[in-house]
Design an enzyme around this catalytic site. Structure first.
Site, short mmCIF file in Angstrom:
data_model
loop_
_atom_site.label_atom_id
_atom_site.label_comp_id
_atom_site.label_asym_id
_atom_site.label_seq_id
_atom_site.Cartn_x
_atom_site.Cartn_y
_atom_site.Cartn_z
N SER A 125 -6.34 -4.65 10.97
CA SER A 125 -6.05 -3.71 12.29
C SER A 125 -7.31 -3.35 12.97
CB SER A 125 -5.23 -2.14 11.89
OG SER A 125 -4.92 -1.43 12.62
N CYS A 142 -1.70 9.61 7.93
CA CYS A 142 -0.41 8.99 8.05
C CYS A 142 0.66 10.30 7.80
CB CYS A 142 -0.11 7.60 7.66
SG CYS A 142 -1.42 6.43 8.22
N ASN A 193 -7.21 3.64 1.34
CA ASN A 193 -7.74 4.36 2.81
C ASN A 193 -7.88 5.65 2.18
OD1 ASN A 193 -4.89 4.15 1.81
ND2 ASN A 193 -4.63 5.68 3.39
#
Length: 757
Positions: free
Chosen positions: A209, A337, A159
């Site tokens: 997701s 995050c 990511n």
């Protein structure tokens, strides 16, 4: 503040595309049935769910196995881990069992492994699989440990860097060493960017997701290979064949149906791989054009084309984020995050230099990007970075008007402070307490502004390293007057023969900068060679306490505490006398500019320290003698906890709250204006940010020049309410707290800053 927004943080989340949003609204208002209901509305919802499940199989290349709808990837990870650990409980436990995961894995994976291993009472070590400099997993490490693994977790694409793994090679080493080990592959960032053929692999679990690819948040799915054990995480009504209870998210599933249709369509809604590679090449060329020294933190040959991760020497990730945000470009520093801008554990695991990890920026887009949007993004990046040249923060061939630079500017590298003072009436300047990592920026700034550095000074010697001033002096040798090049150990020019008289009648050496004067006075204690550099905008022969605007005291006085005196060359008793001497030389509101700022308090004053109490207050109030001070100082220093490899603490740190700062909302500020209230509105973003998105009716007081502003306004700061604003409210809060600590009471800040206006 209104401007077009360019969103380049798609690895964090994406916009919901209009056709998908329409499907969601239709599902919420027209096709809202419960799939478990037997009436027509429920049957239709059930049919949509099964259509979507079939499309998911096509998208994943999974004609067999199970597809279970979840709330997102994190739930899928929980399900996979619980299923694997439950299976491990039924099998013979190997000696020294392991739970393996990639060192660059999303934190959701190792934290889930630790959590459930503890709750299942499984005595397995959760161990990271090392990666190489590209982010590829160490296959030899896996081969040497896989036989003891109860589970192995890897990513299809990272990511932060977009690095994708060689899945075929990974599968060979895993299955040759442990054919039965449960294998989970996080496929979140691979969706829509890499071809997937899960049924052709031995991957056991693959979470996905929706919100990473244009669907709403709250919907995802989990692929489970045929015949692989699955333990439900959520029990209840038996939905999803008893594998995931709870009424299904019909609106989210409707979104996935449209998304999958777009992915499988040939109508060009999503760019193909070759087009995405071209988009990346255009962005790479744009970034390299505006940041010639830019370094990419990834190998583009093994990363998805929709992710770029880069660092720029001399710039922190926060500085670059602030710049891009002011230009309406949304980017991320590493993983979104984490709420704090810190080092990237991914880049650390890859072994990249610390500066790259600390200053990394992630730029990510999705396959729905168009050429027109990309051209506009590149144009905006170019204009945004051009603003840096006007602040002399970046070298440029462009003929741009430079922002003037006068007064005191604070630079920070971690907790270390460096100060640049530019005389308002000349081009003379001095640098105080230089820091190695800031030297390049200082040199560029001094040259760009055509300044003449009369001195580069330290407030004390450093036993463990050479002064950064040596290198900076060499870099600027052609700009420093020849007669001032010969200096002593702290950088004070040997030929400086000017003197000034201080408030107690002592005569000290001085350096004249236009109409300003800098006086050096001994201030032993922290070290035996510590000095105070006292700056006055009044160049008269005798400087009274009220004439001293700024006092650079190094690590003698820090905000809320005192510098340490337990070095081999420290003198605690001398510090006691130095503190008393300062109270004679300085006005209570003279600003003390330390060389370390551990709690973002910028500067302090004797008045602020007296208000807060503490050791300095006890000395200045006359209530503490020499012996008591030395005992108290030793106890204060005992609270320091230096650790090998960490920054050396130069003083015990004490965070001071200063009380809550009144908050204003943007709407309340507008109401104040309509009512005609008198106020001073200060935008404390840096000049290039302010230039890109100015605040109407506001004065620009950059955070780096806050101390200079306070010094100029210290007798007038409470005349009208002062309202501070910045990008997000973080800097305005810090500045407000500093002002409150220094005695300004009538102050507010805009909560949420421009982000919520």
């Amino acid at each position: 503040m209104s401007q077009q927004e360019f969103y380049l943080d798609s690895n964090a989340t994406t916009v919901v595309l209009p056709p998908i949003a329409d499907a969601v609204m239709k599902a919420l208002t027209q096709e809202f049935g419960n799939p478990s209901s037997s009436h027509v509305t429920g049957i239709r919802a059930k049919a949509r769910m099964e259509r979507t499940r079939a499309l998911a199989r096509q998208v994943m290349g999974a004609h067999s196995g199970q597809v279970i709808f979840t709330s997102g990837a994190t739930e899928g990870i929980q399900t996979a881990v619980i299923s694997a650990l439950q299976t491990a409980k039924t099998r013979p436990m190997p000696e020294a069992p392991l739970l393996l995961y990639g060192a660059t894995e999303h934190k959701a994976v190792p934290e889930t492994l630790k959590h459930w291993a503890r709750l299942f009472d499984i005595p397995a070590e959760v161990r990271a699989i090392p990666v190489d400099g590209r982010g590829r997993l160490d296959l030899d490490f896996i081969a040497g440990h896989i036989d003891r693994a109860l589970m192995i977790c890897t990513m299809a694409a990272n990511n932060e860097t977009g690095c994708f793994q060689d899945m075929a090679a990974l599968e060979r080493v895993i299955r040759s060493g442990n054919p039965q080990v449960p294998w989970m592959v996080d496929c979140v960032q691979a969706l829509g960017k890499l071809p997937l053929a899960l049924a052709e692999t031995s991957i056991d679990y693959a979470p996905f997701s929706g919100h990473k690819l244009y669907a709403p948040k709250g919907i995802g799915w989990l692929y489970v290979r045929e015949g692989v054990p699955l333990t439900p995480v959520i029990a209840g009504g038996g939905q999803e064949s008893g594998l995931r209870s709870g009424t299904e998210n019909g609106a989210g599933i409707a979104a996935l149906e449209v998304l999958f249709g777009m992915m499988l369509s040939q109508d060009g809604a999503f760019a193909d791989h070759a087009t995405l590679l071209g988009y990346r090449a255009q962005l790479v060329n744009t970034l390299r054009g505006v940041f010639p020294e830019l370094v990419f933190n990834q190998d583009h040959d093994c990363s998805v084309p929709t992710t770029l991760n880069f660092s720029v020497p001399g710039f922190s990730s926060k500085e670059l984020m602030d710049l891009f945000d002011a230009a309406g470009i949304r980017v991320s520093s590493g993983s979104a995050c984490s709420s704090k801008v810190t080092r990237s554990f991914v880049l650390d695991a890859m072994g990249l230099p610390a500066w790259q990890s600390e200053s990394a920026i992630r730029l990510s887009f999705g396959p729905a990007m168009t050429q027109a949007e990309l051209d506009a993004v590149c144009e905006r990046i170019d204009s945004a970075v051009a603003a840096l040249a006007t602040s002399c923060l970046l070298e440029s061939d462009r003929d741009a008007e430079k922002h003037g630079l006068k007064g005191l500017i604070q630079f920070k590298a971690g907790s270390s402070c460096c100060w640049l003072y530019v005389d308002p009436d000349s081009n003379h300047c001095v640098v105080v307490d230089p820091v190695d990592s800031l030297n390049q920026r200082l040199e560029r700034l001094i040259r760009c502004q055509d300044l003449v550095p009369l001195a580069i000074l330290d407030t004390h010697g450093h036993a463990d390293h050479e002064s950064s001033g040596v290198a900076l002096r060499e870099a600027l040798f052609d700009r420093i007057p020849a007669e001032l090049m010969a200096v002593d150990a702290l950088g004070w020019p040997n030929s400086c023969g000017t003197r000034r008289t201080l408030a107690d009648g002592q005569v000290m050496p001085a350096l004249t900068l236009g109409n300003s004067v800098l006086v050096r006075a001994p201030l032993p204690g922290h070290t035996d060679d510590s000095v105070a550099l006292l700056l006055s905008r009044n160049a008269c022969d005798t400087l009274l306490a009220e004439d001293i605007d700024f006092a650079f005291c190094g690590d003698t006085v820090l905000a809320g505490t005192l510098g340490r005196t337990n070095f081999s060359n420290s003198q605690p008793l001398s510090m006691y006398h130095s503190l008393n001497q300062l109270s004679v030389w300085l006005h209570p509101d003279s600003l003390i500019c330390p060389s370390h700022d551990y709690h973002h308090q910028f500067a302090t004053s004797l008045a602020a320290e007296l208000r807060e109490g503490g050791l300095l207050a006890e000395v200045l109030s006359g209530g503490m003698g020499e012996h008591a001070f030395m005992l108290a100082k030793a106890e204060l220093d005992s609270g320091l906890c230096d650790q090998a490899g960490s920054e050396l603490m130069c003083g015990a740190t004490v965070a001071q709250s200063g009380g809550a700062i009144p908050e204003l909302r943007a709407a309340e500020l507008q109401q104040w204006r309509r009512e005609g209230r008198r106020l001073s509105l200060l935008d404390i973003r840096e000049p290039h940010e302010f230039a890109l998105s100015p605040t109407s009716d506001a004065d620009n007081v950059p955070l780096s020049r806050l101390v200079d502003f306070i010094g100029q306004q210290r007798y007038r700061l409470d005349s009208d309410p002062m309202v501070l604003v910045c990008r997000s409210g973080s800097r305005s809060l810090l500045a407000s707290q500093s002002l409150r600590r220094l005695g300004v009471t009538n102050i507010h800040h805009i909560a949420g800053g421009h982000a919520l206006s």
